[in-house]
Design an enzyme around this catalytic site. Structure first.
Site, mmCIF file in Angstrom:
data_model
loop_
_atom_site.group_PDB
_atom_site.id
_atom_site.type_symbol
_atom_site.label_atom_id
_atom_site.label_comp_id
_atom_site.label_asym_id
_atom_site.label_seq_id
_atom_site.Cartn_x
_atom_site.Cartn_y
_atom_site.Cartn_z
ATOM 1 N N VAL A 132 0.848 -1.201 0.000
ATOM 2 C CA VAL A 132 0.000 0.000 0.000
ATOM 3 C C VAL A 132 0.876 1.241 0.000
ATOM 4 O O VAL A 132 1.988 1.233 0.556
ATOM 5 C CB VAL A 132 -0.892 0.027 1.270
ATOM 6 N N ASP A 158 4.620 1.801 1.753
ATOM 7 C CA ASP A 158 5.765 2.451 1.111
ATOM 8 C C ASP A 158 6.422 3.432 2.087
ATOM 9 O O ASP A 158 5.746 4.257 2.709
ATOM 10 C CB ASP A 158 5.250 3.194 -0.129
ATOM 11 N N TYR A 190 8.055 2.672 -9.008
ATOM 12 C CA TYR A 190 7.292 2.033 -10.081
ATOM 13 C C TYR A 190 8.226 1.397 -11.097
ATOM 14 O O TYR A 190 9.187 2.016 -11.563
ATOM 15 C CB TYR A 190 6.393 3.070 -10.761
ATOM 16 N N GLU A 246 0.363 -16.025 -14.108
ATOM 17 C CA GLU A 246 0.716 -15.806 -15.507
ATOM 18 C C GLU A 246 2.184 -16.151 -15.724
ATOM 19 O O GLU A 246 3.057 -15.715 -14.962
ATOM 20 C CB GLU A 246 0.454 -14.347 -15.884
ATOM 21 N N LYS A 254 9.242 -6.735 -25.388
ATOM 22 C CA LYS A 254 9.537 -6.548 -23.965
ATOM 23 C C LYS A 254 10.961 -6.953 -23.587
ATOM 24 O O LYS A 254 11.384 -6.721 -22.450
ATOM 25 C CB LYS A 254 8.559 -7.363 -23.115
ATOM 26 N N ARG A 257 13.643 -5.002 -21.555
ATOM 27 C CA ARG A 257 13.540 -4.861 -20.102
ATOM 28 C C ARG A 257 14.596 -5.677 -19.362
ATOM 29 O O ARG A 257 15.004 -5.311 -18.257
ATOM 30 C CB ARG A 257 12.153 -5.296 -19.634
ATOM 31 N N GLU A 323 7.354 -8.280 -13.297
ATOM 32 C CA GLU A 323 6.595 -8.851 -14.405
ATOM 33 C C GLU A 323 7.357 -9.954 -15.139
ATOM 34 O O GLU A 323 6.964 -10.345 -16.242
ATOM 35 C CB GLU A 323 6.151 -7.753 -15.364
#
Length: 440
Positions: A132, A158, A190, A246, A254, A257, A323
């Site tokens: 959060v 955070d 982020y 996933e 991608k 990255r 990810e």
């Protein structure tokens, strides 16, 4: 005298058997005629949600909204855009500070579930990580929706969040013996490594805090469940120790990255133009999501497996490691609940049960064969749908455990109706469970 006492005892036993027999016959007749009538069991009406719990009168119809009735949805959309309504359903941080001075009263007034609703749930505790950084009301309604006393919850706030957010969330968590703040908070950036580190720190705390929990689920403050705790437990039972997340071949668009070095500069992640070394052990890097549903053995591997520790170190200067890290670990041989790295075992976010997310570029009109899901009925943030009340009917038809993302400031009715729907369903499950016991 002894004979008289023996006669009394015999008579008492006969009367007891007769009464129990009559009660049993009455119960069977009731079950046979109408099915179990929950009025015979405690109703737990004090755990039911009403419009009064949200600070409003009955100005919208959640049952009709969940069923997708157009008139109710139009009314809900109009209300959500009304400043007066939005303000009336907001809970200020000061409320939580004051209410948590008396934890017992706070838990009761906010209608937290105080006991396991079934033996099945009690025997299958879950571990949650919740990351959060703002929107305390969103967080508290999420916690209330997923709370069960047999589960365990780690909350990461955070480090750069406002002091008031940290204080309020700490006050809320202090009211529960099975909810705690992470032992080591980080500055979350982020698309950078600290987002993963936040979950890793909660993973370690949860693993060390209890040996009983069966599965780990990570959430953020704007997630919300689509299933009751009992439904979640049953779906996880059906996995038979497998994980659900996933994990699929990474698209060419991608690969930058993980092939270029990225560093945090002034609170933002930036590319350096320097090429990265190949991943350790020639591990195939898979694409996935930040959100996972994994068994306890997977978490143990993350914390102890030397191959994974090497992968973690390699991942720290990549872009958006959340990810691909969990997705890659899921395909490593020997990790409990994992699958083979062959592409035939690829799993998309729509097939995994971890999280339902509407990406803007996959939306489309009803009946479109190209669209993955219908158009967002709320608004978009970073190409992700922030759900509106009009999305609820479709969402509840999906198999996912949780959905992202919700925002009480954008559409409070979507959250309130979903929360109320789940509570009513959970209490109905409670009555059904007792009914089966009585009518067996």
């Amino acid at each position: 005298m002894r004979l008289l006492k023996q006669g009394h005892v015999r008579l008492l036993l006969m009367l007891t058997v007769a009464v129990l027999g009559l009660l049993w016959m009455f119960t069977l007749q009731s079950c046979h005629k109408t099915g179990w009538d929950p009025t015979y069991m405690p109703r737990y009406s004090w755990l039911e949600y009403t419009h009064a719990d949200y600070g409003r009168e009955n100005v919208y119809n959640c049952s009709a909204i969940v069923q997708g009735e157009k008139k109710a949805l139009a009314q809900a959309k109009l209300l959500s855009t009304t400043r007066e309504f939005s303000k009336s359903v907001q809970i200020p941080n000061e409320y939580y500070i004051n209410a948590t001075q008396d934890c017992r009263k706070f838990r009761k007034s906010r209608k937290y579930i105080p006991f396991p609703l079934s033996q099945e749930e009690e025997d299958f505790p879950l571990a949650y990580s919740i990351v959060v950084h703002h929107k305390v009301q969103n967080f508290e309604q999420l916690l209330r929706a997923i709370y069960a006393p047999q589960n365990i919850y780690c909350v990461h706030v955070d480090k750069k969040s406002e002091a008031s957010v940290f204080s309020v969330i700490r006050a809320i968590t202090s009211c529960f013996p099975n909810v705690f703040m992470v032992s080591q908070a980080v500055d979350v950036v982020y698309a950078a490594w600290p987002r993963v580190q936040a979950d890793l720190n909660c993973m370690a705390d949860l693993y060390n805090a209890s040996t009983k929990w069966k599965y780990f689920i990570n959430l953020c403050g704007q997630d919300f469940p689509l299933k009751t705790n009992l439904e979640i437990v049953r779906m996880l039972h059906s996995l038979r120790g497998r994980n659900s997340l996933e994990s699929e071949r990474m698209a060419e668009t991608k690969k930058w990255r993980v092939s270029n070095v990225h560093l945090i500069v002034n609170g933002e992640i930036k590319g350096t133009g320097k090429a990265k070394e190949p991943p350790p052990f020639n591990l195939p890097i898979l694409s996935g999501s930040a959100y996972i549903v994994v068994n306890r053995g997977y978490v143990r591997s993350v914390l102890e497996d030397t191959r994974i520790q090497a992968l973690i170190e390699w991942s720290k200067d990549t872009y958006s490691p959340d990810e691909f890290l969990w997705a890659t670990i899921q395909r490593m041989p020997g990790v409990p609940g994992s699958t083979w790295p062959n592409h035939k075992y690829d799993m998309t976010d729509m097939n995994a049960i971890a999280r339902l997310v509407k990406w803007q570029w996959h939306e489309g009109s009803q009946g479109s064969l190209e669209a993955v899901y219908p158009e967002c009925q709320g608004n978009h943030v970073r190409s992700v749908c922030v759900y509106g009340a009009g999305d609820l009917q479709w969402m509840l038809e999906q198999h996912h455990l949780f959905a992202n993302k919700f925002d009480i400031d954008t559409d409070p009715i979507a959250v309130q109706c979903l929360e109320r729907y789940l509570r009513e369903k959970a209490l109905a499950e409670l009555h059904e469970t007792y009914g089966r016991i009585f009518c067996y």
